[in-house]
Design an enzyme around this catalytic site. Structure first.
Site, PDB file in Angstrom:
ATOM      1  N   TYR A 127       0.849  -0.196  14.928  1.00 19.63           N
ATOM      2  CA  TYR A 127      -0.097  -0.317  13.824  1.00 19.63           C
ATOM      3  C   TYR A 127       0.109   0.791  12.802  1.00 19.63           C
ATOM      4  O   TYR A 127       0.027   1.969  13.125  1.00 19.63           O
ATOM      5  CB  TYR A 127      -1.548  -0.271  14.340  1.00 19.63           C
ATOM      6  CG  TYR A 127      -2.517  -0.420  13.205  1.00 19.63           C
ATOM      7  CD1 TYR A 127      -2.763  -1.675  12.663  1.00 19.63           C
ATOM      8  CD2 TYR A 127      -3.123   0.690  12.621  1.00 19.63           C
ATOM      9  CE1 TYR A 127      -3.597  -1.818  11.571  1.00 19.63           C
ATOM     10  CE2 TYR A 127      -3.960   0.545  11.537  1.00 19.63           C
ATOM     11  CZ  TYR A 127      -4.192  -0.704  11.021  1.00 19.63           C
ATOM     12  OH  TYR A 127      -5.006  -0.844   9.929  1.00 19.63           O
TER      13      TYR A 127
ATOM     14  N   LYS B 115      -2.845  -2.716   7.705  1.00 22.49           N
ATOM     15  CA  LYS B 115      -2.929  -4.169   7.794  1.00 22.49           C
ATOM     16  C   LYS B 115      -2.048  -4.832   6.734  1.00 22.49           C
ATOM     17  O   LYS B 115      -1.573  -4.187   5.812  1.00 22.49           O
ATOM     18  CB  LYS B 115      -4.379  -4.615   7.671  1.00 22.49           C
ATOM     19  CG  LYS B 115      -5.045  -4.731   9.026  1.00 22.49           C
ATOM     20  CD  LYS B 115      -4.435  -5.878   9.844  1.00 22.49           C
ATOM     21  CE  LYS B 115      -5.078  -5.961  11.226  1.00 22.49           C
ATOM     22  NZ  LYS B 115      -4.343  -6.837  12.133  1.00 22.49           N
TER      23      LYS B 115
ATOM     24  N   ASP C  65       0.887  -1.164   0.000  1.00 21.87           N
ATOM     25  CA  ASP C  65       0.000   0.000   0.000  1.00 21.87           C
ATOM     26  C   ASP C  65       0.919   1.206   0.000  1.00 21.87           C
ATOM     27  O   ASP C  65       1.653   1.430   0.956  1.00 21.87           O
ATOM     28  CB  ASP C  65      -0.875  -0.055   1.259  1.00 21.87           C
ATOM     29  CG  ASP C  65      -1.741   1.190   1.437  1.00 21.87           C
ATOM     30  OD1 ASP C  65      -1.512   2.189   0.733  1.00 21.87           O
ATOM     31  OD2 ASP C  65      -2.631   1.151   2.303  1.00 21.87           O
TER      32      ASP C  65
HETATM   33  C1  F6R Z   1      -7.411  -0.396   7.772  1.00 19.12           C
HETATM   34  C2  F6R Z   1      -7.109   0.972   7.390  1.00 19.12           C
HETATM   35  C3  F6R Z   1      -8.045   2.049   7.778  1.00 19.12           C
HETATM   36  C4  F6R Z   1      -7.388   3.079   8.704  1.00 19.12           C
HETATM   37  C5  F6R Z   1      -8.394   4.157   9.119  1.00 19.12           C
HETATM   38  C6  F6R Z   1      -7.733   5.261   9.957  1.00 19.12           C
HETATM   39  O1  F6R Z   1      -6.432  -1.278   7.303  1.00 19.12           O
HETATM   40  O2  F6R Z   1      -6.110   1.243   6.762  1.00 19.12           O
HETATM   41  O3  F6R Z   1      -9.218   1.532   8.334  1.00 19.12           O
HETATM   42  O4  F6R Z   1      -6.863   2.447   9.816  1.00 19.12           O
HETATM   43  O5  F6R Z   1      -8.971   4.778   7.994  1.00 19.12           O
HETATM   44  O6  F6R Z   1      -6.659   5.755   9.257  1.00 19.12           O
HETATM   45  P1  F6R Z   1      -5.751   6.955   9.760  1.00 19.12           P
HETATM   46  O7  F6R Z   1      -5.290   6.580  11.135  1.00 19.12           O
HETATM   47  O8  F6R Z   1      -4.650   7.009   8.762  1.00 19.12           O
HETATM   48  O9  F6R Z   1      -6.623   8.175   9.756  1.00 19.12           O
HETATM   49 MG    MG Z   2      -3.908   2.123   3.347  1.00 22.26          MG
HETATM   50 MG    MG Z   3      -4.774  -1.975   2.200  1.00 21.00          MG
END
Ligand code: F6R
Ligand code: MG
Ligand code: MG
Length: 390
Positions: A237, A240, A20
């Site tokens: 984190y 994923k 990603d």
């Molecule tokens: C799951 C994912 C999203 C982010 C969520 C918050 O794999 O990538 O669900 O975790 O959109 O993202 P941030 O913390 O970047 O605002």
């Molecule tokens: Mg992403």
């Molecule tokens: Mg992804």
């Protein structure tokens, strides 16, 4: 009329390396201009003779470089090419100010292999059969280990794969190479004689992942998955693992339809919003792989190819089929049900799996406010509560 039948091809390696490198919009989709940059770079590598062939595909915000070549697995040439491609694509993502630019490019200095740097990889080497159908799976908003259950269904469950009962080449069964992600070790389970022992482990996909599958009668590689865990690289984190897998089909392997049958149930996987929830894994066409609702539900795409002297004939978008409508309906029903739990388990992951999320920050802030559970610490009940009670 004379038909010249195809013959065996060369020994080749198929690599599916993914990352990603920036989402459009938020974490929901890949931007076409970013994918195009990757295509241009891999086209050049093909012209230079590094690759036999390639496809650049996507599932949600993850870009998958599907490559055929003769450099073998873990080749610094191929991994270097993938890394440079991701970096160039990330620069384009930065120019477009996409979201989470270079999210999965964690390591600073590339050292010859993308393993431990953020991207995920699944690679297998084999001599191309006279006809070689393969399926490349691409996942988004889920985790390493998500392929454990469908892999079990396709290679070890006769109720899913009748070939295990009635086809000579499949009846001897398959052997699973399982990796222990915690203790960094591996083991092999013969699914004919050690099925229960294997299930005892792969039923915990957060720790144990099926890495490779081999045919017991020929010893040939049948499947490989990526088990790279982002949290282990980043220590917290950041996104994923969104795994990939390659499966060989037909003949001494499960038929295309037997492999796909294992996705007619929307299995519960971990991932979804903030990588912190259990949700249904929805099989979709690549064009529908843009997780939006609650950043999901998690998606899986299946691209089918015939190989011709290492060249990719395809893809055929195999979940682009009305036969998977019920699995998608089921996924939406499960999504509705699980969402009603809000912040409660089992929709939200168990505490152990929340370790790498923002949960630990909340725990840290409140650490000093907790009081020991002793009699004296019991809260006093003030006022006239109890007055007039019998
Ligand atoms: C799951 C994912 C999203 C982010 C969520 C918050 O794999 O990538 O669900 O975790 O959109 O993202 P941030 O913390 O970047 O605002
Ligand atoms: Mg992403
Ligand atoms: Mg992804």
């Amino acid at each position: 009329m004379k038909i010249v039948k195809p013959t065996e091809g060369p020994e080749i390696t198929i690599s599916s390396i993914k990352a990603d490198i920036g989402g459009f919009v938020g974490h929901s989709e890949s931007h076409p201009e970013v994918l195009e940059i990757a295509r241009q770079l891999l086209e050049q590598a093909k012209t230079d003779g590094l690759l036999i062939d390639f496809r650049v595909q996507h599932c949600g915000d993850d870009m998958f470089l599907i490559m055929s070549h003769m450099h073998g697995e873990d080749s610094p040439v191929i991994h270097g090419l993938a890394w440079d491609t991701f970096v160039a694509a990330a620069n384009k993502a930065a120019e477009l100010k996409l979201y989470g630019v270079a999210q999965d490019l964690i390591g600073d200095a590339f050292s010859g292999n993308v393993k431990g740097m953020g991207p995920g990889s699944a690679e297998m080497t084999f001599t191309e059969r006279p006809s070689e159908p393969i399926i490349v799976f691409m996942g988004d908003k889920t985790s390493a280990g998500a392929f454990n259950l469908p892999t079990y269904k396709m290679f070890a469950d006769p109720f899913n794969t009748p070939g295990l009962v009635i086809a000579g080449g499949l009846r001897p069964g398959f052997t699973f190479e399982v990796h222990d992600q915690q203790k960094h070790r591996w083991i092999k389970f013969d699914m004919k004689t050690q099925r229960e022992e294997c299930l005892a482990h792969i039923g915990a996909p957060g720790r144990y992942g099926v890495k490779r599958v081999f045919n017991n009668s020929t010893g040939l590689i049948a499947a490989v998955t990526s088990l790279d865990k982002l949290t282990q690289v980043a220590g917290k984190y950041v996104g994923k693992d969104d795994p990939t897998a390659i499966v060989r089909c037909q003949g001494d392997f499960p038929a295309v339809g037997e492999v796909l049958e294992s996705f007619t149930t929307a299995w519960t996987v971990e991932g979804w919003m903030r990588g912190s929830h259990h949700g249904p894994w929805m099989p979709v066409a690549e064009r529908d792989s843009h997780p939006s609702r609650f950043d999901g539900p998690p998606r899986v795409v299946a691209l089918g190819f015939q190989l011709a002297e290492g060249k990719f004939v395809g893809p055929r978008d195999l979940f682009d089929d009305a036969g998977f409508d019920r699995a998608r309906d089921e996924a939406n029903r499960i999504a509705d049900y699980l969402r009603k739990h809000g912040p409660f388990e089992p929709h939200r992951l168990g505490l152990e799996d929340m370790e790498y999320t923002q949960m630990s920050e909340i725990e840290e802030v409140l650490e000093g406010e907790w009081q020991p559970l002793t009699d004296t610490a019991k809260p006093e009940i003030r006022g006239d509560a109890g007055e007039g009670a019998d």
